[in-house]
Every structure is written in C-alpha cells, then in structure tokens.
Enzyme design. Structure first.
Site, PDB file in Angstrom:
ATOM      1  N   ASP A   8     -61.524  -3.571   5.522  1.00  0.00           N
ATOM      2  CA  ASP A   8     -61.808  -2.990   6.835  1.00  0.00           C
ATOM      3  C   ASP A   8     -62.089  -1.505   6.613  1.00  0.00           C
ATOM      4  O   ASP A   8     -62.196  -1.042   5.465  1.00  0.00           O
ATOM      5  CB  ASP A   8     -60.672  -3.275   7.831  1.00  0.00           C
ATOM      6  N   CYS A  65     -57.087  -3.372   3.085  1.00  0.00           N
ATOM      7  CA  CYS A  65     -57.005  -2.678   4.369  1.00  0.00           C
ATOM      8  C   CYS A  65     -56.086  -1.479   4.143  1.00  0.00           C
ATOM      9  O   CYS A  65     -55.899  -1.053   2.996  1.00  0.00           O
ATOM     10  CB  CYS A  65     -56.550  -3.605   5.497  1.00  0.00           C
ATOM     11  N   THR A  67     -52.799  -1.143   4.483  1.00  0.00           N
ATOM     12  CA  THR A  67     -51.578  -1.527   3.762  1.00  0.00           C
ATOM     13  C   THR A  67     -51.724  -2.819   2.969  1.00  0.00           C
ATOM     14  O   THR A  67     -50.872  -3.117   2.134  1.00  0.00           O
ATOM     15  CB  THR A  67     -50.430  -1.767   4.763  1.00  0.00           C
ATOM     16  N   GLY A  68     -52.725  -3.607   3.292  1.00  0.00           N
ATOM     17  CA  GLY A  68     -52.876  -4.941   2.706  1.00  0.00           C
ATOM     18  C   GLY A  68     -52.146  -6.007   3.515  1.00  0.00           C
ATOM     19  O   GLY A  68     -52.351  -7.199   3.312  1.00  0.00           O
ATOM     20  N   GLY A  70     -52.097  -6.751   6.993  1.00  0.00           N
ATOM     21  CA  GLY A  70     -52.892  -7.505   7.968  1.00  0.00           C
ATOM     22  C   GLY A  70     -53.838  -8.479   7.284  1.00  0.00           C
ATOM     23  O   GLY A  70     -53.970  -9.639   7.718  1.00  0.00           O
ATOM     24  N   HIS A  98     -46.941 -17.527 -11.136  1.00  0.00           N
ATOM     25  CA  HIS A  98     -45.983 -18.390 -10.436  1.00  0.00           C
ATOM     26  C   HIS A  98     -46.502 -18.935  -9.104  1.00  0.00           C
ATOM     27  O   HIS A  98     -46.053 -19.987  -8.658  1.00  0.00           O
ATOM     28  CB  HIS A  98     -44.674 -17.621 -10.165  1.00  0.00           C
ATOM     29  N   ASN A  99     -47.398 -18.205  -8.458  1.00  0.00           N
ATOM     30  CA  ASN A  99     -47.829 -18.610  -7.114  1.00  0.00           C
ATOM     31  C   ASN A  99     -49.261 -19.140  -7.064  1.00  0.00           C
ATOM     32  O   ASN A  99     -49.725 -19.551  -6.000  1.00  0.00           O
ATOM     33  CB  ASN A  99     -47.705 -17.429  -6.136  1.00  0.00           C
ATOM     34  N   ARG A 109     -54.064   2.857   1.543  1.00  0.00           N
ATOM     35  CA  ARG A 109     -53.132   3.929   1.884  1.00  0.00           C
ATOM     36  C   ARG A 109     -51.838   3.836   1.082  1.00  0.00           C
ATOM     37  O   ARG A 109     -50.927   4.632   1.267  1.00  0.00           O
ATOM     38  CB  ARG A 109     -52.825   3.882   3.388  1.00  0.00           C
ATOM     39  N   ARG A 132     -42.998 -26.413 -13.129  1.00  0.00           N
ATOM     40  CA  ARG A 132     -42.130 -26.380 -11.947  1.00  0.00           C
ATOM     41  C   ARG A 132     -42.752 -25.552 -10.817  1.00  0.00           C
ATOM     42  O   ARG A 132     -42.495 -25.802  -9.647  1.00  0.00           O
ATOM     43  CB  ARG A 132     -40.748 -25.845 -12.310  1.00  0.00           C
ATOM     44  N   HIS A 133     -43.617 -24.620 -11.177  1.00  0.00           N
ATOM     45  CA  HIS A 133     -44.248 -23.777 -10.156  1.00  0.00           C
ATOM     46  C   HIS A 133     -45.284 -24.561  -9.354  1.00  0.00           C
ATOM     47  O   HIS A 133     -45.517 -24.274  -8.183  1.00  0.00           O
ATOM     48  CB  HIS A 133     -44.881 -22.550 -10.791  1.00  0.00           C
ATOM     49  N   ARG A 136     -43.689 -26.243  -6.424  1.00  0.00           N
ATOM     50  CA  ARG A 136     -43.323 -25.272  -5.380  1.00  0.00           C
ATOM     51  C   ARG A 136     -44.565 -24.817  -4.599  1.00  0.00           C
ATOM     52  O   ARG A 136     -44.521 -24.687  -3.373  1.00  0.00           O
ATOM     53  CB  ARG A 136     -42.629 -24.071  -6.011  1.00  0.00           C
TER      54      ARG A 136
END
Ligand code: RB5
Length: 142
Positions: A8, A65, A67-68, A70, A98-99, A109, A132-133, A136
């Site tokens: 943005d 953005c 802060t990241g 939104g 892991h994700n 900012r 295992r990840h 999850r």
C-alpha cells in the site's frame, strides 16, 4: 523461485529496493502495485496478490504495508494462503521451515532494508521441513 509483490502507500517507498533485492538473489518478481504514495486500502492489494499466488502454483508473495499487520490479516482470509508477518531472518526462516508460509509480510515503518534483505535470504534458503509440521499446517485450515 518466483515472487509476486504488492504494497500500500505505506510500503511504497521501499518496494523498488525490495524488488531489486529479490532480483539480485536471482529470482523472478512481478509487481502488482501500488505504484505511488497516493493513499490506497491495503486489503485490495493483499487480495490481489493472494489470488495471483494461488493461481500460480509454487509461487510466493511479498506484502508490505506500514506494519505488515493489515496485509497479513487480509491475505490469511484466502484458503491456501499462509501469510507470515516476519521481523527478522529467524522469523522468516521459521515461517518457511515450520509453517510452510507462502506469503512474507513486513512493515516499511518497522524494518530497514538490511533486515529485509536478511529476511529474504533466509526465506529463499529455507525449505519446509514437512514431517510433524505438515500435520500441523494441515490443521490450520478449517
Ligand atoms: C496505513 O497508514 C497503515 O495503516 C497500513 O499501511 C498498515 O500498516 C495496516 O496494517
């Protein structure tokens, strides 16, 4: 590795530098806007980028953005998008390992370009560990 990038107005000032960092790392990157400092709504760009990443299997997204926050909230509304708000190389590395995150979010900012470069390097150098990840990550979708 192929990336899409969107921001943005609060992420616009660093977007070109981020594009250059990704190109220097040897990867393709496609710009989805915004392309000026004029105020826009971050969800519009988060949704545009999420749709592009979902359509292009194996691709990744970068959302910027102020802060990241939104951007990550909006992107995570899309089934199949795992947007991670990262602040340093460690969180970027773990987001991949892991994700199995497919969208990297950060804030203009919040982070300087040195940290952003280290996040991108960590992201590109890290594969999902699976095991295992994987179970999850599967449980994230409801
Ligand atoms: C815009 O001022 C700002 O609110 C936005 O870029 C983002 O930080 C929201 O999460």
């Amino acid at each position: 590795m192929k990336f899409y990038i969107a921001c943005d107005h609060a992420g616009y000032n660093i977007k070109e530098n981020v594009i250059q960092i990704v190109k220097n790392l040897g990867y393709e990157i496609i710009n989805l806007g915004t392309d000026s400092n004029e105020r826009v709504d971050y969800p519009d760009f988060a949704h545009k980028l999420s749709k592009a990443v979902l359509k292009d299997e194996g691709s990744y997204g970068i959302l910027i953005c102020g802060t990241g926050i939104g951007m990550s909230l909006a992107a995570n509304k899309h089934k199949g998008i795992r947007a991670a708000l990262c602040h340093d190389a460690y969180t970027a590395q773990m987001a991949r390992a892991h994700n199995d995150a497919n969208v990297l979010c950060f804030g203009e900012r919040v982070n300087g370009l040195g940290v952003i470069e280290s996040m991108l390097k960590a992201w590109c150098d890290t594969s999902f560990e699976g095991g295992r990840h994987a179970n999850r990550v599967k449980k994230i979708e409801i």
